[in-house]
Design a protein around this motif. Structure first.
Motif, PDB file in Angstrom:
ATOM      1  N   VAL A 362      -5.068   7.706  -6.349  1.00 55.23           N
ATOM      2  CA  VAL A 362      -3.834   8.366  -5.927  1.00 55.23           C
ATOM      3  C   VAL A 362      -3.125   7.446  -4.951  1.00 55.23           C
ATOM      4  O   VAL A 362      -3.733   6.986  -3.967  1.00 55.23           O
ATOM      5  CB  VAL A 362      -4.111   9.733  -5.277  1.00 55.23           C
ATOM      6  N   ALA A 363      -1.858   7.156  -5.184  1.00 56.98           N
ATOM      7  CA  ALA A 363      -1.093   6.246  -4.338  1.00 56.98           C
ATOM      8  C   ALA A 363       0.016   7.003  -3.623  1.00 56.98           C
ATOM      9  O   ALA A 363       0.767   7.757  -4.249  1.00 56.98           O
ATOM     10  CB  ALA A 363      -0.504   5.104  -5.170  1.00 56.98           C
ATOM     11  N   ILE A 364       0.109   6.794  -2.316  1.00 62.51           N
ATOM     12  CA  ILE A 364       1.193   7.333  -1.494  1.00 62.51           C
ATOM     13  C   ILE A 364       1.940   6.147  -0.924  1.00 62.51           C
ATOM     14  O   ILE A 364       1.400   5.387  -0.107  1.00 62.51           O
ATOM     15  CB  ILE A 364       0.657   8.237  -0.364  1.00 62.51           C
ATOM     16  N   ASN A 365       3.198   5.956  -1.338  1.00 59.70           N
ATOM     17  CA  ASN A 365       3.923   4.756  -0.957  1.00 59.70           C
ATOM     18  C   ASN A 365       5.417   5.008  -1.042  1.00 59.70           C
ATOM     19  O   ASN A 365       5.884   5.870  -1.797  1.00 59.70           O
ATOM     20  CB  ASN A 365       3.527   3.583  -1.864  1.00 59.70           C
ATOM     21  N   MET A 366       6.156   4.225  -0.280  1.00 61.73           N
ATOM     22  CA  MET A 366       7.619   4.314  -0.306  1.00 61.73           C
ATOM     23  C   MET A 366       8.221   3.464  -1.421  1.00 61.73           C
ATOM     24  O   MET A 366       9.342   3.708  -1.848  1.00 61.73           O
ATOM     25  CB  MET A 366       8.189   3.854   1.043  1.00 61.73           C
ATOM     26  N   ASP A 367       7.480   2.454  -1.879  1.00 58.20           N
ATOM     27  CA  ASP A 367       7.990   1.520  -2.888  1.00 58.20           C
ATOM     28  C   ASP A 367       7.494   1.934  -4.271  1.00 58.20           C
ATOM     29  O   ASP A 367       6.309   1.787  -4.575  1.00 58.20           O
ATOM     30  CB  ASP A 367       7.522   0.104  -2.555  1.00 58.20           C
ATOM     31  N   PRO A 368       8.378   2.448  -5.125  1.00 56.57           N
ATOM     32  CA  PRO A 368       7.929   2.864  -6.461  1.00 56.57           C
ATOM     33  C   PRO A 368       7.573   1.708  -7.383  1.00 56.57           C
ATOM     34  O   PRO A 368       7.011   1.929  -8.457  1.00 56.57           O
ATOM     35  CB  PRO A 368       9.128   3.654  -7.003  1.00 56.57           C
ATOM     36  N   GLY A 369       7.871   0.491  -6.994  1.00 60.36           N
ATOM     37  CA  GLY A 369       7.592  -0.649  -7.854  1.00 60.36           C
ATOM     38  C   GLY A 369       6.399  -1.478  -7.432  1.00 60.36           C
ATOM     39  O   GLY A 369       6.141  -2.523  -8.035  1.00 60.36           O
ATOM     40  N   CYS A 370       5.647  -1.034  -6.419  1.00 61.58           N
ATOM     41  CA  CYS A 370       4.511  -1.824  -5.957  1.00 61.58           C
ATOM     42  C   CYS A 370       3.357  -1.726  -6.948  1.00 61.58           C
ATOM     43  O   CYS A 370       3.293  -0.819  -7.783  1.00 61.58           O
ATOM     44  CB  CYS A 370       4.074  -1.382  -4.561  1.00 61.58           C
ATOM     45  N   ASP A 371       2.431  -2.647  -6.851  1.00 61.99           N
ATOM     46  CA  ASP A 371       1.334  -2.729  -7.817  1.00 61.99           C
ATOM     47  C   ASP A 371       0.349  -1.578  -7.669  1.00 61.99           C
ATOM     48  O   ASP A 371      -0.310  -1.218  -8.650  1.00 61.99           O
ATOM     49  CB  ASP A 371       0.603  -4.062  -7.667  1.00 61.99           C
ATOM     50  N   MET A 372       0.214  -0.994  -6.492  1.00 63.63           N
ATOM     51  CA  MET A 372      -0.670   0.148  -6.346  1.00 63.63           C
ATOM     52  C   MET A 372      -0.138   1.348  -7.124  1.00 63.63           C
ATOM     53  O   MET A 372      -0.907   2.128  -7.692  1.00 63.63           O
ATOM     54  CB  MET A 372      -0.837   0.507  -4.869  1.00 63.63           C
ATOM     55  N   ILE A 373       1.180   1.511  -7.165  1.00 65.25           N
ATOM     56  CA  ILE A 373       1.774   2.593  -7.957  1.00 65.25           C
ATOM     57  C   ILE A 373       1.484   2.372  -9.435  1.00 65.25           C
ATOM     58  O   ILE A 373       1.190   3.319 -10.184  1.00 65.25           O
ATOM     59  CB  ILE A 373       3.288   2.669  -7.700  1.00 65.25           C
ATOM     60  N   LYS A 374       1.532   1.122  -9.886  1.00 66.98           N
ATOM     61  CA  LYS A 374       1.242   0.822 -11.288  1.00 66.98           C
ATOM     62  C   LYS A 374      -0.220   1.100 -11.624  1.00 66.98           C
ATOM     63  O   LYS A 374      -0.539   1.515 -12.737  1.00 66.98           O
ATOM     64  CB  LYS A 374       1.575  -0.638 -11.593  1.00 66.98           C
ATOM     65  N   ARG A 375      -1.100   0.874 -10.673  1.00 66.36           N
ATOM     66  CA  ARG A 375      -2.530   1.099 -10.903  1.00 66.36           C
ATOM     67  C   ARG A 375      -2.913   2.578 -10.813  1.00 66.36           C
ATOM     68  O   ARG A 375      -3.860   3.026 -11.466  1.00 66.36           O
ATOM     69  CB  ARG A 375      -3.337   0.298  -9.864  1.00 66.36           C
ATOM     70  N   ALA A 376      -2.164   3.363 -10.062  1.00 68.88           N
ATOM     71  CA  ALA A 376      -2.564   4.729  -9.731  1.00 68.88           C
ATOM     72  C   ALA A 376      -2.478   5.656 -10.931  1.00 68.88           C
ATOM     73  O   ALA A 376      -1.643   5.490 -11.823  1.00 68.88           O
ATOM     74  CB  ALA A 376      -1.708   5.266  -8.592  1.00 68.88           C
ATOM     75  N   ASP A 377      -3.352   6.664 -10.933  1.00 68.80           N
ATOM     76  CA  ASP A 377      -3.289   7.737 -11.921  1.00 68.80           C
ATOM     77  C   ASP A 377      -2.285   8.807 -11.495  1.00 68.80           C
ATOM     78  O   ASP A 377      -1.729   9.512 -12.333  1.00 68.80           O
ATOM     79  CB  ASP A 377      -4.673   8.375 -12.082  1.00 68.80           C
ATOM     80  N   LEU A 378      -2.064   8.932 -10.188  1.00 66.35           N
ATOM     81  CA  LEU A 378      -1.092   9.876  -9.634  1.00 66.35           C
ATOM     82  C   LEU A 378      -0.390   9.202  -8.475  1.00 66.35           C
ATOM     83  O   LEU A 378      -1.050   8.641  -7.590  1.00 66.35           O
ATOM     84  CB  LEU A 378      -1.780  11.164  -9.162  1.00 66.35           C
ATOM     85  N   VAL A 380       2.696   9.400  -5.399  1.00 61.90           N
ATOM     86  CA  VAL A 380       3.566  10.220  -4.566  1.00 61.90           C
ATOM     87  C   VAL A 380       4.489   9.269  -3.808  1.00 61.90           C
ATOM     88  O   VAL A 380       4.025   8.478  -2.985  1.00 61.90           O
ATOM     89  CB  VAL A 380       2.772  11.097  -3.580  1.00 61.90           C
ATOM     90  N   ILE A 381       5.780   9.333  -4.104  1.00 61.37           N
ATOM     91  CA  ILE A 381       6.755   8.448  -3.477  1.00 61.37           C
ATOM     92  C   ILE A 381       7.371   9.177  -2.287  1.00 61.37           C
ATOM     93  O   ILE A 381       7.980  10.238  -2.450  1.00 61.37           O
ATOM     94  CB  ILE A 381       7.853   8.023  -4.468  1.00 61.37           C
ATOM     95  N   GLY A 382       7.174   8.633  -1.107  1.00 62.01           N
ATOM     96  CA  GLY A 382       7.732   9.258   0.082  1.00 62.01           C
ATOM     97  C   GLY A 382       7.095   8.720   1.341  1.00 62.01           C
ATOM     98  O   GLY A 382       6.224   7.833   1.308  1.00 62.01           O
ATOM     99  N   ASP A 383       7.539   9.253   2.471  1.00 56.11           N
ATOM    100  CA  ASP A 383       7.029   8.824   3.772  1.00 56.11           C
ATOM    101  C   ASP A 383       5.587   9.304   3.936  1.00 56.11           C
ATOM    102  O   ASP A 383       5.279  10.491   3.735  1.00 56.11           O
ATOM    103  CB  ASP A 383       7.908   9.386   4.883  1.00 56.11           C
ATOM    104  N   SER A 384       4.696   8.399   4.312  1.00 56.26           N
ATOM    105  CA  SER A 384       3.278   8.741   4.398  1.00 56.26           C
ATOM    106  C   SER A 384       3.009   9.778   5.479  1.00 56.26           C
ATOM    107  O   SER A 384       2.154  10.661   5.297  1.00 56.26           O
ATOM    108  CB  SER A 384       2.449   7.479   4.663  1.00 56.26           C
ATOM    109  N   ALA A 385       3.729   9.715   6.595  1.00 57.74           N
ATOM    110  CA  ALA A 385       3.499  10.676   7.681  1.00 57.74           C
ATOM    111  C   ALA A 385       3.827  12.097   7.231  1.00 57.74           C
ATOM    112  O   ALA A 385       3.063  13.037   7.484  1.00 57.74           O
ATOM    113  CB  ALA A 385       4.322  10.287   8.900  1.00 57.74           C
ATOM    114  N   ALA A 386       4.949  12.261   6.551  1.00 56.68           N
ATOM    115  CA  ALA A 386       5.337  13.597   6.095  1.00 56.68           C
ATOM    116  C   ALA A 386       4.358  14.126   5.048  1.00 56.68           C
ATOM    117  O   ALA A 386       3.996  15.309   5.041  1.00 56.68           O
ATOM    118  CB  ALA A 386       6.753  13.560   5.523  1.00 56.68           C
TER     119      ALA A 386
END
Length: 407
Positions: A362-378, A380-386
């Motif tokens: 599961v990836a939580i990140n602000m950048d939808p194009g990063c490699d962790m998002i590509k690797r993740a099964d799920l 979540v795009i947004g601010d990690s603190a929130a």
């Protein structure tokens, strides 16, 4: 005009480099086939929609389909060929661990080995105890599915499980029994079952070939090669999982009930363990923080609320936010968690190598194009603190509702 075919080495290098910023743009409009200088038709094996020699359409997992808009397109639905065994000449019985009620990577490797042993005449029989949550037995290589239910199999009940396996052995008489040689139950159950049916099992098997099996010995420094026995306790990555066929997974039933054993073991239930005391390599639920985490106090509170083991990227460790023994990756610890949550981690190649054996990412990140998002099964795009604060509130509400229902 010259007929000489000109090559662009730089364009070819960008097309091969998945991490290059222009990689996605280079994939658009790429040729799927062309004629070489000798008149031979060349094909792009990595092209989207390439049809392999077995007639299966390849799926692009490199992120090339995202294009310049960085939006993940829907994966193409591939209809795998159906493998049917109408009248099995024999059975290969597999007892998966089913940790969490689902097939794990070790279980799928075991089913792949069973499929190779069954061939075209035999059928793979999966034996599952109790309720499960798995819906993909057919794509994992299961021809026949036997679910044995009953409250006597709940909790830690190895003696009762052996009774169930003996009932299956009497009815189906499998040619081979396969169990995972793991710490999550398969290793102990396999040895108990071997003693019950008077079989000498092959343990820590990592390869089966030409009627012989190779197992690890001497603290993993030596191999024992022996004739393939009836009972096999296989290690992880013992075979390639089934991926190019789908199976019927037809339900089976026992003709007789399983006798209750006079258990000499009393299950007192699970013991609470501090997630911080669990070694990274053995943790099943890990939440890792990276450079995108700005509020580390909130990160620690979230991991405590979720009951997860803490991990970190190399950047977070180098900056002093996490200790060195919590670093995940090729330069840190290789982890095999069932669930891995990456918070604010972009996904360097060393980090992706370290989480390669994790089941769900599961990836939580602000950048939808990063490699962790590509690797993740799920993702979540947004601010990690929130997002972490929302997770804490959701867990607290769930626990409060559970207490109210219990009262």
């Amino acid at each position: 005009m010259s007929d000489i075919i000109r090559r662009d080495p730089r364009a070819e290098w960008i097309a091969r480099n998945r991490l290059h910023p222009l990689h996605a743009a280079m994939q658009q409009g790429q040729q799927h086939s062309w004629m070489g200088p000798n008149g031979v038709i060349r094909k792009n094996l990595h092209g989207v929609g390439f049809i392999g020699p077995n007639g299966i359409k390849r799926i692009d997992r490199s992120g090339a389909q995202q294009g310049t808009s960085n939006k993940r397109s829907a994966a193409a639905v591939v209809e795998l060929p159906l493998h049917q065994v109408l009248q099995p000449a024999f059975y290969i019985a597999v007892v998966p661990d089913m940790v969490g009620g689902r097939l794990g990577s070790h279980d799928r490797d075991l089913l792949g080995l069973a499929h190779s042993l069954a061939g075209s005449d035999g059928a793979v029989l999966a034996v599952v105890f109790g309720e499960h949550k798995e819906n993909n037995f057919s794509t994992a290589g299961v021809d026949r599915l036997l679910v044995i239910e009953g409250d006597e199999f709940d909790g830690y009940a190895p003696e009762q499980l052996v009774q169930g396996l003996r009932a299956v052995d009497n009815q189906f008489n499998p040619r081979h029994w396969l169990l995972p040689d793991s710490r999550t139950g398969g290793g102990e159950l396999g040895r108990r079952f071997a003693a019950a049916i008077n079989e000498r099992p092959a343990t820590r098997v990592w390869q089966v070939k030409d009627g012989q099996c190779s197992g690890r010995a001497g603290a993993g420094q030596q191999d024992l090669i022996r004739r393939l026995p009836r009972l096999i306790l296989a290690a992880a990555e013992c075979a390639e999982p089934v991926s190019e066929t789908r199976h019927e997974a037809l339900p089976e039933q026992l003709s007789t009930s399983v006798a209750r054993s006079l258990s000499r073991i009393e299950d007192l239930g699970p013991v609470a363990v501090d997630p911080a005391a669990i070694a990274m390599a053995e943790a099943e639920f890990i939440v890792s923080g990276g450079n995108g985490v700005k509020d580390w106090e909130l990160f620690h509170r979230a991991t405590v609320a979720l009951g997860a083991t803490e991990g970190a990227s190399r950047v977070a460790v180098d900056d002093g936010f996490m200790p060195r023994n919590r670093q995940v990756g090729a330069t840190g610890t290789w982890v095999t968690a069932r669930v891995y949550v990456a918070v604010g981690i972009s996904g360097a190649i060393q980090h992706l190598q370290g989480i390669g054996a994790c089941d769900k990412v599961v990836a939580i990140n602000m950048d939808p194009g990063c490699d962790m998002i590509k690797r993740a099964d799920l993702s979540v795009i947004g601010d990690s603190a929130a997002i972490l604060q929302a997770l804490i509130e959701a867990v607290e509400n769930y626990r409060n509702d559970a207490k109210c229902d219990a009262a």
